[in-house]
Write an enzyme that holds these catalytic residues in place. Structure first.
Site, PDB file in Angstrom:
ATOM      1  N   SER A 119       0.823  -1.216   0.000  1.00 31.59           N
ATOM      2  CA  SER A 119       0.000   0.000   0.000  1.00 31.59           C
ATOM      3  C   SER A 119       0.857   1.267   0.000  1.00 31.59           C
ATOM      4  O   SER A 119       2.031   1.246   0.385  1.00 31.59           O
ATOM      5  CB  SER A 119      -0.902   0.026   1.232  1.00 31.59           C
ATOM      6  OG  SER A 119      -1.650  -1.154   1.321  1.00 31.59           O
TER       7      SER A 119
HETATM    8  N1  SAH Z   1      -0.704  -5.069   3.831  1.00 31.38           N
HETATM    9  C1  SAH Z   1       0.097  -5.388   2.672  1.00 31.38           C
HETATM   10  C2  SAH Z   1      -0.545  -4.990   1.365  1.00 31.38           C
HETATM   11  C3  SAH Z   1      -1.827  -5.615   1.144  1.00 31.38           C
HETATM   12  S1  SAH Z   1      -2.303  -5.976  -0.505  1.00 31.38           S
HETATM   13  C4  SAH Z   1       1.473  -4.796   2.753  1.00 31.38           C
HETATM   14  O1  SAH Z   1       1.772  -4.063   3.710  1.00 31.38           O
HETATM   15  O2  SAH Z   1       2.266  -5.070   1.866  1.00 31.38           O
HETATM   16  C5  SAH Z   1      -3.659  -7.012  -0.027  1.00 31.38           C
HETATM   17  C6  SAH Z   1      -3.254  -8.412   0.335  1.00 31.38           C
HETATM   18  O3  SAH Z   1      -4.418  -9.063   0.793  1.00 31.38           O
HETATM   19  C7  SAH Z   1      -2.756  -9.216  -0.844  1.00 31.38           C
HETATM   20  O4  SAH Z   1      -1.499  -9.767  -0.586  1.00 31.38           O
HETATM   21  C8  SAH Z   1      -3.817 -10.302  -1.018  1.00 31.38           C
HETATM   22  O5  SAH Z   1      -3.307 -11.526  -1.469  1.00 31.38           O
HETATM   23  C9  SAH Z   1      -4.349 -10.413   0.388  1.00 31.38           C
HETATM   24  N2  SAH Z   1      -5.684 -11.018   0.496  1.00 31.38           N
HETATM   25  C10 SAH Z   1      -6.753 -10.887  -0.351  1.00 31.38           C
HETATM   26  N3  SAH Z   1      -7.804 -11.586   0.108  1.00 31.38           N
HETATM   27  C11 SAH Z   1      -7.409 -12.170   1.280  1.00 31.38           C
HETATM   28  C12 SAH Z   1      -8.047 -13.028   2.227  1.00 31.38           C
HETATM   29  N4  SAH Z   1      -9.311 -13.431   2.066  1.00 31.38           N
HETATM   30  N5  SAH Z   1      -7.327 -13.427   3.298  1.00 31.38           N
HETATM   31  C13 SAH Z   1      -6.052 -13.033   3.494  1.00 31.38           C
HETATM   32  N6  SAH Z   1      -5.378 -12.232   2.623  1.00 31.38           N
HETATM   33  C14 SAH Z   1      -6.061 -11.792   1.536  1.00 31.38           C
END
Ligand code: SAH
Length: 249
Positions: free
Chosen positions: A99
């Site tokens: 993000s």
């Molecule tokens: N917080 C992260 C960025 C998030 S991007 C950072 O600091 O880098 C969103 C992430 O959520 C992605 O890696 C995606 O694979 C994950 N995601 C999506 N759906 C999800 C779910 N149901 N459970 C866990 N992770 C999930």
């Protein structure tokens, strides 16, 4: 005639060469430190500009200190390390993104995390947000649905010395019942609705930050507070753009 002493000349040459190399090829650490400071300045100015949305005039000192400390260049692919301190999201593989630093700061600030708090994050991604939370909270639990990302982030956080972060590969929609309840919960992927299991795992008095909306429509960052009597209050903070929350729910 006053001739410069040969020894002094040699020293001057050595000093000159040293300075030339320092400026021409800054050691990675020095360059990254300066870049991180200017990233924090940009985040602070974004926070000031959006204070009417977020309801807080400034980020808490703990959030600022965490952003100053966590080395974002260690959380992006090596090929993007040189742009790691731009105030923008970056690709981390598997179609996912780390993000934007301002959004990380805003979401962390909204959760009002205290020392000793137990915090749950859904969407580990690179592990950067988990590291920022770990600088402030007592214990961070983070779940990632894409196995290679989750494993890599877990190893990264361990190698960086974060002992208060637990990682799990799985569907974060269902939370982490064994580690519940949590003082704060953050979802870092856009959900169509607030996952009921997460609401259940939030302590009375706890706060949840979650982007709501679909991939192709405007998403809003929401702050949900669970009152002591269990009732929920919801605040719409500002429009955002996140990758979708996936999974079988
Ligand atoms: N917080 C992260 C960025 C998030 S991007 C950072 O600091 O880098 C969103 C992430 O959520 C992605 O890696 C995606 O694979 C994950 N995601 C999506 N759906 C999800 C779910 N149901 N459970 C866990 N992770 C999930």
């Amino acid at each position: 005639m006053n001739r410069p002493n040969n020894k002094i000349m040699k020293h001057r040459f050595a000093l000159g060469a040293f300075l030339f190399f320092c400026f021409a090829f800054p050691s990675q650490g020095v360059g990254f430190d300066a870049a991180r400071r200017s990233m924090v300045d940009e985040v602070l100015s974004d926070a000031a500009e959006t204070s009417s949305y977020s309801g807080s005039s400034a980020l808490s000192p703990a959030v600022v200190a965490a952003l100053e400390k966590v080395e974002r260049h260690r959380f992006v692919p090596a090929t993007l390390a040189s742009v790691a301190y731009l105030n923008r999201p970056l690709p981390i593989g598997h179609g996912q993104t780390i993000s934007q630093p301002f959004i990380v700061a805003l979401m962390t600030d909204l959760m009002k995390v205290n020392k000793g708090d137990r915090v749950l994050e859904i969407g580990t991604g690179s592990g950067y947000q988990a590291a920022v939370l770990a600088e402030i909270a007592g214990a961070v639990y983070t779940i990632e649905i894409i196995e290679p990302l989750g494993k890599e982030a877990g190893e990264r956080l361990k190698s960086l010395g974060y002992r208060n972060v637990e990682t799990l590969v799985g569907d974060g929609y269902y939370g982490w019942p064994d580690a519940a309840p949590f003082d704060a919960i953050m979802v870092t992927a856009a959900a169509s609705h607030v996952p009921p299991p997460l609401l259940k795992q939030l302590k009375p008095g706890g706060r949840m930050v979650v982007p709501l909306g679909t991939q192709f429509m405007t998403q809003y960052l929401m702050l949900i507070e669970k009152q002591q009597d269990g009732t929920l209050t919801t605040h719409q903070i500002l429009p955002v753009r996140f990758v979708p929350l996936t999974g079988g729910h």
